[in-house]
Write an enzyme that holds these catalytic residues in place. Structure first.
Site, PDB file in Angstrom:
ATOM      1  N   LYS A   1       3.372 -26.766 -13.360  1.00 10.29           N
ATOM      2  CA  LYS A   1       2.178 -25.980 -13.697  1.00 10.29           C
ATOM      3  C   LYS A   1       1.077 -26.928 -14.160  1.00 10.29           C
ATOM      4  O   LYS A   1       1.106 -27.450 -15.266  1.00 10.29           O
ATOM      5  CB  LYS A   1       2.453 -24.966 -14.809  1.00 10.29           C
TER       6      LYS A   1
ATOM      7  N   GLU B   1       5.629 -33.694 -25.438  1.00 12.26           N
ATOM      8  CA  GLU B   1       4.687 -34.805 -25.662  1.00 12.26           C
ATOM      9  C   GLU B   1       3.428 -34.177 -26.230  1.00 12.26           C
ATOM     10  O   GLU B   1       2.676 -33.524 -25.500  1.00 12.26           O
ATOM     11  CB  GLU B   1       4.364 -35.506 -24.331  1.00 12.26           C
TER      12      GLU B   1
ATOM     13  N   GLU C   1      -6.328 -34.031 -34.914  1.00 14.19           N
ATOM     14  CA  GLU C   1      -6.671 -34.611 -33.615  1.00 14.19           C
ATOM     15  C   GLU C   1      -7.965 -33.965 -33.116  1.00 14.19           C
ATOM     16  O   GLU C   1      -8.045 -32.744 -32.999  1.00 14.19           O
ATOM     17  CB  GLU C   1      -5.548 -34.347 -32.617  1.00 14.19           C
TER      18      GLU C   1
HETATM   19  P1  NAD Z   1      -2.860 -27.312 -24.165  1.00 14.34           P
HETATM   20  O1  NAD Z   1      -1.709 -27.309 -25.083  1.00 14.34           O
HETATM   21  O2  NAD Z   1      -3.965 -26.367 -24.403  1.00 14.34           O
HETATM   22  O3  NAD Z   1      -2.383 -27.043 -22.670  1.00 14.34           O
HETATM   23  C1  NAD Z   1      -1.375 -27.824 -22.049  1.00 14.34           C
HETATM   24  C2  NAD Z   1      -0.734 -27.018 -20.937  1.00 14.34           C
HETATM   25  O4  NAD Z   1      -0.025 -25.932 -21.521  1.00 14.34           O
HETATM   26  C3  NAD Z   1      -1.731 -26.403 -19.956  1.00 14.34           C
HETATM   27  O5  NAD Z   1      -1.208 -26.493 -18.648  1.00 14.34           O
HETATM   28  C4  NAD Z   1      -1.800 -24.964 -20.426  1.00 14.34           C
HETATM   29  O6  NAD Z   1      -2.174 -24.063 -19.413  1.00 14.34           O
HETATM   30  C5  NAD Z   1      -0.355 -24.721 -20.850  1.00 14.34           C
HETATM   31  N1  NAD Z   1      -0.167 -23.580 -21.760  1.00 14.34           N
HETATM   32  C6  NAD Z   1      -1.091 -22.966 -22.551  1.00 14.34           C
HETATM   33  N2  NAD Z   1      -0.522 -21.936 -23.205  1.00 14.34           N
HETATM   34  C7  NAD Z   1       0.782 -21.887 -22.838  1.00 14.34           C
HETATM   35  C8  NAD Z   1       1.887 -21.061 -23.190  1.00 14.34           C
HETATM   36  N3  NAD Z   1       1.753 -20.053 -24.052  1.00 14.34           N
HETATM   37  N4  NAD Z   1       3.073 -21.326 -22.630  1.00 14.34           N
HETATM   38  C9  NAD Z   1       3.239 -22.354 -21.771  1.00 14.34           C
HETATM   39  N5  NAD Z   1       2.242 -23.161 -21.382  1.00 14.34           N
HETATM   40  C10 NAD Z   1       1.009 -22.951 -21.918  1.00 14.34           C
HETATM   41  O7  NAD Z   1      -3.384 -28.830 -24.142  1.00 14.34           O
HETATM   42  P2  NAD Z   1      -4.625 -29.431 -23.377  1.00 14.34           P
HETATM   43  O8  NAD Z   1      -5.864 -29.011 -24.086  1.00 14.34           O
HETATM   44  O9  NAD Z   1      -4.493 -29.169 -21.921  1.00 14.34           O
HETATM   45  O10 NAD Z   1      -4.370 -31.007 -23.595  1.00 14.34           O
HETATM   46  C11 NAD Z   1      -4.741 -31.688 -24.739  1.00 14.34           C
HETATM   47  C12 NAD Z   1      -3.555 -31.924 -25.640  1.00 14.34           C
HETATM   48  O11 NAD Z   1      -2.527 -32.590 -24.934  1.00 14.34           O
HETATM   49  C13 NAD Z   1      -3.882 -32.832 -26.802  1.00 14.34           C
HETATM   50  O12 NAD Z   1      -3.325 -32.315 -27.980  1.00 14.34           O
HETATM   51  C14 NAD Z   1      -3.215 -34.142 -26.447  1.00 14.34           C
HETATM   52  O13 NAD Z   1      -2.873 -34.953 -27.531  1.00 14.34           O
HETATM   53  C15 NAD Z   1      -2.026 -33.672 -25.697  1.00 14.34           C
HETATM   54  N6  NAD Z   1      -1.519 -34.721 -24.834  1.00 14.34           N
HETATM   55  C16 NAD Z   1      -0.380 -35.379 -25.211  1.00 14.34           C
HETATM   56  C17 NAD Z   1       0.109 -36.421 -24.437  1.00 14.34           C
HETATM   57  C18 NAD Z   1       1.347 -37.167 -24.841  1.00 14.34           C
HETATM   58  O14 NAD Z   1       1.885 -37.875 -23.999  1.00 14.34           O
HETATM   59  N7  NAD Z   1       1.833 -37.052 -26.063  1.00 14.34           N
HETATM   60  C19 NAD Z   1      -0.562 -36.783 -23.266  1.00 14.34           C
HETATM   61  C20 NAD Z   1      -1.704 -36.093 -22.912  1.00 14.34           C
HETATM   62  C21 NAD Z   1      -2.177 -35.064 -23.708  1.00 14.34           C
END
Ligand code: NAD
Length: 481
Positions: free
Chosen positions: A175, A250, A383
């Site tokens: 996804k 992650e 963050e």
């Molecule tokens: P997000 O958590 O909003 O979304 C991540 C993914 O989860 C998206 O595909 C989203 O559609 C999906 N999602 C949203 N609600 C969901 C639910 N209820 N159930 C299942 N999936 C759901 O994050 P974002 O804004 O896309 O990305 C930024 C975040 O990602 C930051 O906090 C960043 O630190 C983190 N990040 C971490 C790493 C790592 O390796 N640790 C790498 C990249 C980004």
């Protein structure tokens, strides 16, 4: 392709009328309207992955490696086009998008190698303390996996999950983020081009609430690997817990950069700026908390101000551009909200602090630096995920380590010092998954990725990234049998 899901090796219609508007964050123009799939589409994808697992899960690692290498070659052949697509959708400077593609290629190749090695690791004899028995170890695929990724390095985070999952013999439903699904959809075309068996990789775009939660709650998904925010990570963990699914997380970071008094200040300045303004600061590993020895703080801060103010902002395709826009309107609002909060808290703004006014369109924010930030400030602890650096000083090595470790997160950290003994000593005491000494965020497929504390659970990359998709099985029998 944008109106379909990639299921069972083919582009198939979704029943959904809903569309995700995908934007170019530099121009604010619509790049595509991608179908927002439904829970029913997720179920079809999971059933396709389950059917494919029966065959793919029993192939040899060497066989799977051939597909992984073919995918790497196909990405390589299309590198220029894919980098441009990524830049258009993410807003990241083209040179950064090109590095993302190279990282993805290296990851696919690396896990091809590990898939081959897996064959030689099967049925290894275990030395038993109990006489009269023998035991062998098998490493078997975890099953059907659900892979959920964010938008900041979409092709990279996807490679870090899909390549090891397929190398292990798992089949997958991916996804992509609703913000940047375009490049991942190309993986469907690539899978078709290399003849990846139908159902081994399925791609379903949609919202987190619909597609994401359908995946985490699906009874036929054996494991979820999620990269994203802590807020959603908690929801994913709760959902997976109901069925005791395997889970890798992650999550976010608030990583420190420690600059000691023996540092070369000009060089330090480059690493500090890269650690917070690369990808417009939208990095889980952004070194967004700068800790500087008090003796060099004034001189370094002066350099940082002038270097930040001379960074070239612009559209990804403008030659020499060093920082693009934020990737979405929502992220722009979040970052401006934090900057406003900094003002309300009475923080000292060194530079930046607003939307970049020279652009008529686009989600551009000035490189922003706050100094003397108190440790209880939201900007120091949370963050932000944008181009906002917070600075504090320290008086001693012990003080630097204590301040660096005083965080809910533990993803990464940077150390700048000319003294290799000190760098090693400090690195060993920092509670974070990856420490960079005198360098800028060097990430190789051979080293691990993941965090301590609330930065997540488990590790990607390296052999640990493969283990995340393997189950361990032992076969024990009497020597006479
Ligand atoms: P997000 O958590 O909003 O979304 C991540 C993914 O989860 C998206 O595909 C989203 O559609 C999906 N999602 C949203 N609600 C969901 C639910 N209820 N159930 C299942 N999936 C759901 O994050 P974002 O804004 O896309 O990305 C930024 C975040 O990602 C930051 O906090 C960043 O630190 C983190 N990040 C971490 C790493 C790592 O390796 N640790 C790498 C990249 C980004």
């Amino acid at each position: 392709m944008y109106s379909k899901a990639f299921i069972g090796g083919a582009w198939v219609d979704s029943g959904s009328e809903q569309r995700l508007q995908v934007i170019n964050p530099s121009t604010e123009e619509t790049l595509a309207n991608v179908v927002a799939c439904t829970a029913e589409d997720v179920d079809h994808a999971v059933q396709a992955a389950k059917a494919a697992f029966a065959g793919w899960g029993r192939t040899s690692g060497a066989e799977r490696a051939q597909y992984l290498r073919a995918i790497a070659r196909e990405i390589e052949a299309r590198a220029a086009e894919l980098a441009a697509l990524s830049s258009r959708n993410n807003g990241k400077p083209l040179a950064e998008a090109q590095l993302d593609i190279a990282d993805a290629v290296a990851t696919w190749d690396y896990y091809a190698g590990l898939a081959e090695q897996l064959d030689g690791r099967q049925n290894a004899d275990v030395a038993l303390g109990m006489p009269g028995f023998s035991a062998r170890t098998r490493l078997e695929p975890a099953g059907v996996v659900g892979l959920i990724v964010p938008w900041n390095f979409p092709f990279v985070t996807t490679a870090w999950k899909v390549a090891p999952a397929l190398a292990a013999g798992c089949t997958a439903v991916l996804k992509p983020s609703e913000v940047t699904p375009l490049i991942e959809l190309e993986l469907g075309n690539i899978a078709q081009k290399v003849g990846l068996p139908a159902g081994v990789l399925n791609i379903v775009c949609g919202t987190g609430q619909e597609v994401g939660s359908a995946l985490t709650g699906h009874p036929d998904i054996d494991k979820i690997s999620f990269t994203g925010s802590n807020r959603v990570g908690e929801i994913v963990m709760q959902s997976a817990a109901k069925q005791v699914k395997g889970l890798s997380l992650e999550l976010g970071g608030k990583s420190p950069m420690l600059v000691f008094e023996d540092a070369d200040l000009d060089q330090a300045c480059d690493w500090i700026l890269g650690g917070i303004f690369y990808n417009a600061g939208q990095m889980c590993s952004a070194t967004s908390r700068l800790l500087v020895h008090e003796r060099i703080a004034d001189a370094l801060i002066e350099r940082l101000k002038s270097a930040a103010e001379s960074l070239k902002l612009g559209d990804a395709f403008t030659p020499g551009v060093q920082m693009g826009p934020l990737t979405s309107r929502a992220q722009l609002d979040t970052v401006l909200g934090y900057i406003e909060r900094g003002r309300t808290e009475g923080l000292t703004l060194l530079t930046g602090g607003q939307r970049a006014e020279q652009f008529e369109t686009g989600y551009f924010v000035e490189p922003t630096i706050f100094i003397d930030v108190p440790t209880d400030s939201a900007l120091w602890r949370e963050e932000i995920f944008g181009p906002v650096l917070c600075v504090r000083t320290f008086a001693s090595e012990a003080d630097a380590i204590a301040q660096a470790n005083d965080s809910d997160f533990g993803l990464a950290a940077g150390i700048i010092s000319r003294d290799p003994n000190r760098s090693q000593r400090v690195a060993e005491q920092l509670r974070a998954g990856h420490i960079w000494i005198n360098s800028l965020q060097v990430v190789c497929p051979e080293t691990s990725w993941g965090g301590f504390k609330r930065s997540g659970i488990g590790r990607e990359l390296g052999p640990w990234g493969l283990s995340a998709y393997l189950e361990v099985k032992h076969i024990t029998r009497p020597l006479t049998a």
